[in-house]
Design an enzyme around this catalytic site. Structure first.
Site, short mmCIF file in Angstrom:
data_model
loop_
_atom_site.label_atom_id
_atom_site.label_comp_id
_atom_site.label_asym_id
_atom_site.label_seq_id
_atom_site.Cartn_x
_atom_site.Cartn_y
_atom_site.Cartn_z
N ASP A 135 10.12 51.04 69.31
CA ASP A 135 11.42 50.79 68.69
C ASP A 135 11.24 50.63 67.18
O ASP A 135 10.35 49.91 66.72
CB ASP A 135 12.01 49.51 69.30
CG ASP A 135 13.38 49.18 68.75
OD1 ASP A 135 14.31 49.95 69.00
OD2 ASP A 135 13.50 48.14 68.07
N GLU B 48 10.35 55.94 67.54
CA GLU B 48 11.72 56.03 67.06
C GLU B 48 11.61 56.05 65.54
O GLU B 48 11.36 55.01 64.92
CB GLU B 48 12.55 54.83 67.53
CG GLU B 48 14.00 54.93 67.10
CD GLU B 48 14.81 53.69 67.47
OE1 GLU B 48 15.97 53.84 67.87
OE2 GLU B 48 14.27 52.57 67.33
#
Length: 698
Positions: A346, A382
């Site tokens: 993330d 990401e």
């Protein structure tokens, strides 16, 4: 109880039972001293407290004889409380062990968990003396036998991968065939109905949204909501207990093993960029109390405040070698002891950012790239955050694949009918080589998706023209505003059969585009059945029917259609290549590896802003080595126009014919439909794909 310490060792962090006693070791570079606190079996009563006796470098440690697994404990850190200098030590706050692998009890949103007195004028500059122990989860000394190494793995190649992103509870809570007692648990993910469904789809890897322990934000609790998605991590080695089934941690390990036995890999979505403690107004639960200036990036010249490249209040300081070690130890733990096959990082840009900015040669990226344990697992970045220079799509090194949000937006824009979108679609169909083809990277580097947990579901891109997030309690101001969606003139569900037919066809077109694209396809759980979130494109706090997959409202036949697409992809190397295609001449036959043309077989007019029909002929890459010959050929025709078109099929050798293998206009199609050798009809607003076969095989 009286604690009797020995020196112990600083080498292995956390609490480790060696069969005779337990060694404790914890990092703090700025504490004056650290106390170990032991609690009763129910975790409610503190029964002992004593300073760790030794400090080696910045590691505080001590050993206690006869202290056995199951012991509940926490730490209290003494030192300077000077927020304006970056220090927030408060020994009244019980702190979690960053290395704990188990937690006992719950996190309670109580004022006592804050290091400052909330009602004070300057808030975080004040000092709160209330004991937080009754309101925080306790760390647990683990039984080492619970974490025996798990080494058996499917090891699916990247170019063969089909990733299915799912939420543990969201996927299973409403499934009518899953045993009620298991719904919402780790074990439910590998119950027979879910495994059968994943096999039907052809999934090779399940990517689970956060399962590291996390807390519910206070502002959500006040609204009667909760942190459903879990992007609010507090413990990097402890499982989130709200998904436990009857077997607890063992149930998670059994789930991983059952996935492996089924040939499916398990990828974890991990949040190392920030923690649940938030900004200077957040609670003191662990890292802030142990060494605020060590664990977090603080604003230069204003260390009372936190660098907020994540948008979540704080930024974890991976430039600190002790903090970086914690993250690396966590990754290795999940691979070696829990059997995990990969990670989706993330806000990976934050992890790769040093004081001078984003740096792929920085500490975190280097540590991951050289680690022999992580060399055998899948790594997905990401590639963005909200910090300076935060959007870094295509900039990660070759070991990483990357979420490609540009792919999502391009496919949505094309099928919505936006001008100039066909030109962008052409690039994404070939794996976004302009972004990824450098430094030896492979075509699988682009993780292509139509929808993910963040944003509209696939169905909602065809049902809603704007977000409907009022249930989040933020006056519909949260979530993406640019969804590139199209409601076909009716916002939400429609009783008009024609509108519903067009919506379902749009979904099939986008699904076919996904599986016919170079790169790695990823599907958001529920999109294969047409699941809706009622127009909510930010369901992070919707632990209810909005956020759960509604299995009862399935579009008939759509899951079977997805399964057919994935089988077609698996059978045809031409659409899942590891090498990029640039139209170069192949040494084997002198033909280009990709050809673009219109429906008449003529060159495309790439300058046409309204270009809506295009074809591409795919052969295996010109870079394919001689020792790995592949002869597969796939011809793809895309017709976004509102009327059927006659297609001139490319000429092929005598005795061979073209077979129509995919036709989005025909949901219940038979695979490998015989097609005339020279011409075919491609219906309005549809995708067709053709393969070559011998005439006697038709």
């Amino acid at each position: 109880m009286k604690l009797q310490f020995k020196s112990g060792s600083p080498r292995q962090m956390g609490a480790r039972f060696d069969g005779q006693g337990t060694n404790f070791a914890i990092y703090s570079g700025n504490a004056a001293h650290i106390e170990l606190c032991l609690f009763s079996e129910d975790g409610k009563t503190e029964i002992a407290r004593k300073r760790l006796p030794e400090r080696t470098g910045d590691i505080w440690h001590g050993y206690v004889d006869d202290l056995k697994p199951g012991t509940k404990y926490g730490f209290r850190a003494h030192g300077m409380y000077a927020p304006e200098r970056g220090h927030r030590f408060n020994p009244n706050k019980l702190l979690m062990d960053p290395y704990t692998r188990e937690l006992h009890g719950n996190w309670t949103n109580d004022p006592a968990t804050f290091g400052y007195y909330i009602a004070s004028a300057d808030q975080d500059l004040s000092f709160d003396r209330r004991d937080s122990a009754p309101f925080v989860a306790k760390s647990v000394v683990s039984d080492e036998s619970m974490f025996q190494s798990m080494s058996r793995r499917p090891a699916n190649d990247w170019e063969e991968s089909f990733i299915y992103e799912a939420h543990v509870k969201g996927l299973t809570k409403l499934h009518p065939a899953v045993e009620k007692a298991l719904r919402g648990s780790y074990e439910a993910l590998t119950s027979p109905p879910i495994l059968d469904h994943l096999h039907k789809l052809g999934v090779t890897a399940v990517e689970l949204m956060p399962v590291h322990s996390f807390i519910n934000d206070n502002f959500l609790v006040k609204r009667g909501l909760s942190n459903f998605w879990g992007y609010n991590t507090i413990g990097f080695m402890a499982l989130e207990p709200r998904y436990f089934g009857p077997a607890g941690i063992a149930g998670f390990r059994a789930m991983v093993q059952r996935f492996h036995d089924a040939g499916i890999e398990v990828i974890l979505d991990v949040v190392y960029n920030h923690t649940a403690e938030g900004d200077e107004k957040g609670p003191t639960l662990c890292y802030r109390g142990l060494d605020n200036a060590g664990y977090y990036r603080l604003i230069s010249g204003q260390p009372r405040y936190y660098v907020n490249d994540t948008g979540c209040g704080n930024t974890f300081n991976l430039s600190n070698p002790h903090v970086l070690r914690l993250v690396m130890d966590s990754l290795r733990f999940w691979v070696e002891q829990m059997g995990i096959d990969g990670f989706r990082f993330d806000l990976a840009t934050t992890l790769a950012r040093e004081d001078h900015g984003f740096d792929v040669d920085g500490g975190f990226i280097k540590a991951v790239r050289q680690d022999p344990v992580l060399a055998g697992v899948k790594l997905v970045a990401e590639p963005w955050d909200i910090g300076p220079g935060g959007y870094q799509l295509g900039e990660f090194p070759q070991e990483f694949a990357e979420w490609n949000d540009n792919y999502r937006d391009t496919v949505r824009r094309f099928w919505k009918g936006d001008a100039h979108s066909a030109q962008d679609l052409a690039a994404t169909l070939l794996g976004s080589a302009g972004k990824f083809h450098r430094s030896g990277r492979r075509a699988w580097s682009s993780v292509n998706f139509l929808a993910a947990h963040d944003g509209f579901t696939l169905a909602d891109t065809t049902k809603y023209s704007k977000r409907h997030n009022l249930a989040n309690g933020e006056h519909n101001r949260d979530g993406h505003s640019a969804n590139h969606s199209d409601s076909f003139g009716v916002e939400g569900n429609s009783e008009d059969p024609q509108i519903n037919m067009m919506r379902e066809l749009r979904q099939r077109n986008m699904l076919a585009t996904l599986f016919l694209s170079q790169g790695t396809p990823m599907l958001w759980a529920g999109d294969e059945i047409g699941n809706s979130q009622q127009g909510n494109n930010n369901a992070y706090c919707q632990d209810n029917e909005i956020g759960w997959v509604n299995w009862e409202d399935e579009i008939p036949g759509q899951a079977n259609f997805v399964g057919m697409l994935s089988r077609f992809r698996a059978a045809h190397p031409a659409i899942r290549q590891s090498r990029f295609l640039h139209g170069a001449q192949r040494a084997s036959d002198g033909l280009p590896d990709v050809e673009w043309m219109d429906f008449n077989g003529d060159p495309l007019d790439w300058r046409d802003p309204e270009l809506a029909r295009l074809c591409l002929l795919l052969r295996c890459s010109a870079e394919t080595p001689e020792y790995d010959p592949k002869t597969d050929v796939v011809f793809i025709a895309i017709n976004r126009q509102s009327e059927p078109l006659e297609l001139n099929l490319p000429k092929i050798a005598e005795g061979l014919i073209w077979m129509r293998a995919i036709d989005t206009a025909n949901l219940r199609q038979e695979e490998d439909i015989k097609t005339e050798n020279a011409h075919a009809i491609v219906e309005a607003n549809s995708v067709a794909a053709f393969v070559i076969a011998k005439g006697d095989e038709a």
